[in-house]
Design an enzyme around this catalytic site. Structure first.
Site, PDB file in Angstrom:
ATOM      1  N   CYS A  74       0.805  -1.190  -0.012  1.00 33.11           N
ATOM      2  CA  CYS A  74       0.118   0.098   0.218  1.00 33.11           C
ATOM      3  C   CYS A  74       0.886   1.151  -0.207  1.00 33.11           C
ATOM      4  O   CYS A  74       1.561   1.455   1.221  1.00 33.11           O
ATOM      5  CB  CYS A  74      -0.917   0.012   1.325  1.00 33.11           C
ATOM      6  SG  CYS A  74      -1.649   1.684   1.495  1.00 33.11           S
ATOM      7  N   CYS A  77      -0.193   3.603   2.722  1.00 31.12           N
ATOM      8  CA  CYS A  77       0.678   3.089   4.044  1.00 31.12           C
ATOM      9  C   CYS A  77       2.156   3.630   4.139  1.00 31.12           C
ATOM     10  O   CYS A  77       2.769   3.714   5.086  1.00 31.12           O
ATOM     11  CB  CYS A  77       0.525   1.639   4.112  1.00 31.12           C
ATOM     12  SG  CYS A  77      -1.254   1.147   4.107  1.00 31.12           S
TER      13      CYS A  77
END
Length: 191
Positions: A74, A77
């Site tokens: 991600c 993230c």
């Protein structure tokens, strides 16, 4: 002879200029190469997850908790990792930091419970383990800090229910289906 001398000086000046340009290009190339080699994130999601408080401990130790649902793939993230690492250091004493990887089917019940459909997904829990608020996607460090300050003080979160850039996640797989998935497929079943 003045013409030949002038022409020789001009050729020499051109050679010196070309040599200096070549040296500058090589130096710049080496600097860029080395710069790209050292641009690994200062804070790794895997390392942060390994150092985070286990969920079971966080739910029973009487401290408020920030739960982050994340995945190593991600980009949102990863973008927040450095800021969250700094916040974790600043708030380590009064607050639990828990990280749950959405690629681990162990967390499927929690993903369903908190309706995780995008990551990073943050769940703010009070000192009794009850949900206070949730945010999804990239959040500025100042927003996260304000929410953490309020969580610790037992006040309403000023930036609750916010949404930023997120990666989508589909937590609808059963653990049996998830076991039939290639680890690098990010949830795409084997056919």
């Amino acid at each position: 002879m003045n013409a030949d001398s002038s022409q020789n000086q001009s050729k020499m000046a051109t050679r010196v200029r070309n040599f200096l340009i070549a040296i500058a290009a090589i130096t710049l190339s080496v600097a860029i190469f080395l710069g790209l080699q050292t641009q690994a994130p200062a804070t790794s999601l895997t390392q942060m997850a390994e150092e985070s408080v286990p969920l079971e401990v966080a739910l029973s130790n009487g401290k408020p908790t920030l739960v982050e649902f994340y995945a190593n793939w991600c980009t949102s993230c990863q973008a927040m990792a450095a800021d969250l690492g700094e916040l974790k250091q600043a708030y380590a004493e009064p607050l639990n930091f828990v990280m749950l990887n959405v690629d681990n089917t162990k967390w499927l019940p929690e993903m369903t419970r908190y309706r995780v459909d995008g990551i990073p997904h943050f769940v703010f829990l009070d000192n009794q383990g009850e949900t206070v608020a949730q945010t999804i996607g990239e959040q500025p460090k100042s927003v996260m800090a304000a929410n953490l300050d309020a969580l610790i003080a037992g006040l309403p979160l000023p930036h609750a229910q916010t949404t930023g850039v997120a990666s989508s996640v589909s937590p609808t797989r059963s653990p049996l289906q998830a076991s039939q998935v290639e680890p690098r497929s990010h949830g795409t079943p084997i056919e």
